[in-house]
Write a protein that holds these residues in place. Sequence first.
Motif, short mmCIF file in Angstrom:
data_model
loop_
_atom_site.label_atom_id
_atom_site.label_comp_id
_atom_site.label_asym_id
_atom_site.label_seq_id
_atom_site.Cartn_x
_atom_site.Cartn_y
_atom_site.Cartn_z
N LEU A 136 0.84 -1.19 0.00
CA LEU A 136 0.00 0.00 0.00
C LEU A 136 0.88 1.24 0.00
O LEU A 136 1.71 1.43 0.89
CB LEU A 136 -0.91 0.01 1.23
CG LEU A 136 -2.02 1.07 1.25
CD1 LEU A 136 -2.95 0.90 0.05
CD2 LEU A 136 -2.81 0.97 2.56
N ASP A 137 0.72 2.07 -1.02
CA ASP A 137 1.55 3.26 -1.17
C ASP A 137 0.76 4.53 -0.84
O ASP A 137 -0.43 4.63 -1.14
CB ASP A 137 2.04 3.36 -2.62
CG ASP A 137 2.81 4.64 -2.87
OD1 ASP A 137 3.96 4.73 -2.40
OD2 ASP A 137 2.26 5.56 -3.52
N HIS A 138 1.46 5.47 -0.19
CA HIS A 138 0.90 6.80 0.04
C HIS A 138 1.40 7.71 -1.07
O HIS A 138 2.60 7.93 -1.19
CB HIS A 138 1.34 7.34 1.40
CG HIS A 138 0.74 6.59 2.55
ND1 HIS A 138 1.30 5.42 3.04
CD2 HIS A 138 -0.38 6.83 3.30
CE1 HIS A 138 0.56 4.98 4.05
NE2 HIS A 138 -0.45 5.81 4.22
N VAL A 139 0.49 8.18 -1.91
CA VAL A 139 0.87 9.02 -3.05
C VAL A 139 1.69 10.21 -2.56
O VAL A 139 2.75 10.52 -3.09
CB VAL A 139 -0.38 9.49 -3.82
CG1 VAL A 139 0.05 10.24 -5.08
CG2 VAL A 139 -1.26 8.31 -4.19
N MET A 140 1.19 10.88 -1.53
CA MET A 140 1.98 11.90 -0.83
C MET A 140 2.72 11.16 0.28
O MET A 140 2.11 10.70 1.24
CB MET A 140 1.09 12.98 -0.23
CG MET A 140 1.84 13.99 0.65
SD MET A 140 3.00 15.04 -0.27
CE MET A 140 1.84 16.16 -1.06
N PRO A 141 4.04 11.00 0.17
CA PRO A 141 4.79 10.20 1.14
C PRO A 141 4.60 10.67 2.58
O PRO A 141 4.54 11.88 2.84
CB PRO A 141 6.24 10.38 0.70
CG PRO A 141 6.16 10.79 -0.74
CD PRO A 141 4.91 11.59 -0.86
N LEU A 142 4.51 9.71 3.50
CA LEU A 142 4.37 10.06 4.92
C LEU A 142 5.56 10.87 5.41
O LEU A 142 5.42 11.71 6.30
CB LEU A 142 4.24 8.79 5.76
CG LEU A 142 2.97 7.95 5.55
CD1 LEU A 142 3.03 6.71 6.45
CD2 LEU A 142 1.73 8.75 5.85
N ALA A 143 6.72 10.61 4.81
CA ALA A 143 7.93 11.30 5.24
C ALA A 143 7.95 12.76 4.82
O ALA A 143 8.78 13.54 5.30
CB ALA A 143 9.17 10.59 4.68
N VAL A 144 7.03 13.15 3.95
CA VAL A 144 7.03 14.52 3.42
C VAL A 144 5.77 15.29 3.80
O VAL A 144 5.84 16.37 4.40
CB VAL A 144 7.20 14.53 1.89
CG1 VAL A 144 7.21 15.96 1.36
CG2 VAL A 144 8.47 13.79 1.49
N GLY A 145 4.62 14.75 3.42
CA GLY A 145 3.37 15.48 3.61
C GLY A 145 2.54 14.94 4.75
O GLY A 145 2.94 14.02 5.46
#
Length: 226
Positions: A129-138
Motif C-alpha cells: 500500500l503506497d501513500h501518493v503523498m509520502p508520509l515522510a514529506v506530507g
Amino acid sequence: MNEEQSVIAKDCNSCGNMYTLDEFYKDKYNLFNRTFTCKYCRAEVGKKFREANPKYYRTYLIKNRGRVLEDSRKWYHRNPDKVAAYVSKQNIKRQESLKQCLPDDHEYAAKISANKKCSITGVTEGIELDHVMPLAVGNWGNSRGNLMWLYGSLNTSKSSSNVFDWMEDMEQERLDYLLPESVSLTIAEFKEKMLQVLTVKAEELGLTLEQYKQKYNAEYYRRKQL
C-alpha cells in the motif's frame, strides 16, 4: 595498536589517512582482514564510476535478475535480526509520521483495501500500500486521494519521491527491472497508467488532475523546504 597490542587502526593506501578498522570493509585476503583502501575512498571511486557509466548497474541487474533476487532472498534469510530491526525502525518512523497527518478516513481505506491489486501492473501478489503523498514529506496520511496499491519494487523505487517527478524520470531499463517478470510495459504505457491512477485520486478529492497536481506539488515542496 591498543594496550593489548591489538591493531585497531591503519592507514588508507589511497588517501593516506588513518582510520579505525571499522572504516575499512572486511577482506579475509588482506592484512588485518580489511581492504587496503577506506570506505570513503571506495565510495568516491564508486560514485565516479556510476557517473561515467550511468546505465552499467541497471543493465547488470536486468541481465542477472534471477541471481540478484536469489542473493537478496539468501541475505534476508541469513540476517533475520537485521531485517527485524529495520522493519521495527521503519514502523516506528511510520507511526510518528502518521501522528502529524490528517485523521484516517476509515471508509476510504476500507474501500482501497477491498481491491488489492497493483494500480499499474494489475498483479495481486507482492504488492504494498503506497501513500501518493509520502508520509515522510506530507500530512495527507490515510486520507481520501492518497492511497494506491503498487508492486513492491515499484513502491520501493517511488519511496518518498514526488509521484509526478518519479513518473517523468522513469527510464525503460529501470522500469524493466522494477516490473514483475509477468508484466511488460513501455514508458509510454507506464505513464498513461500512472496518469489514469492519479486522475482517479484527483476525482476522490473532487479535483481535476491539474488541480490535484498543483495541490500536491505545493504541499510536497513546501514540506520539503521545512
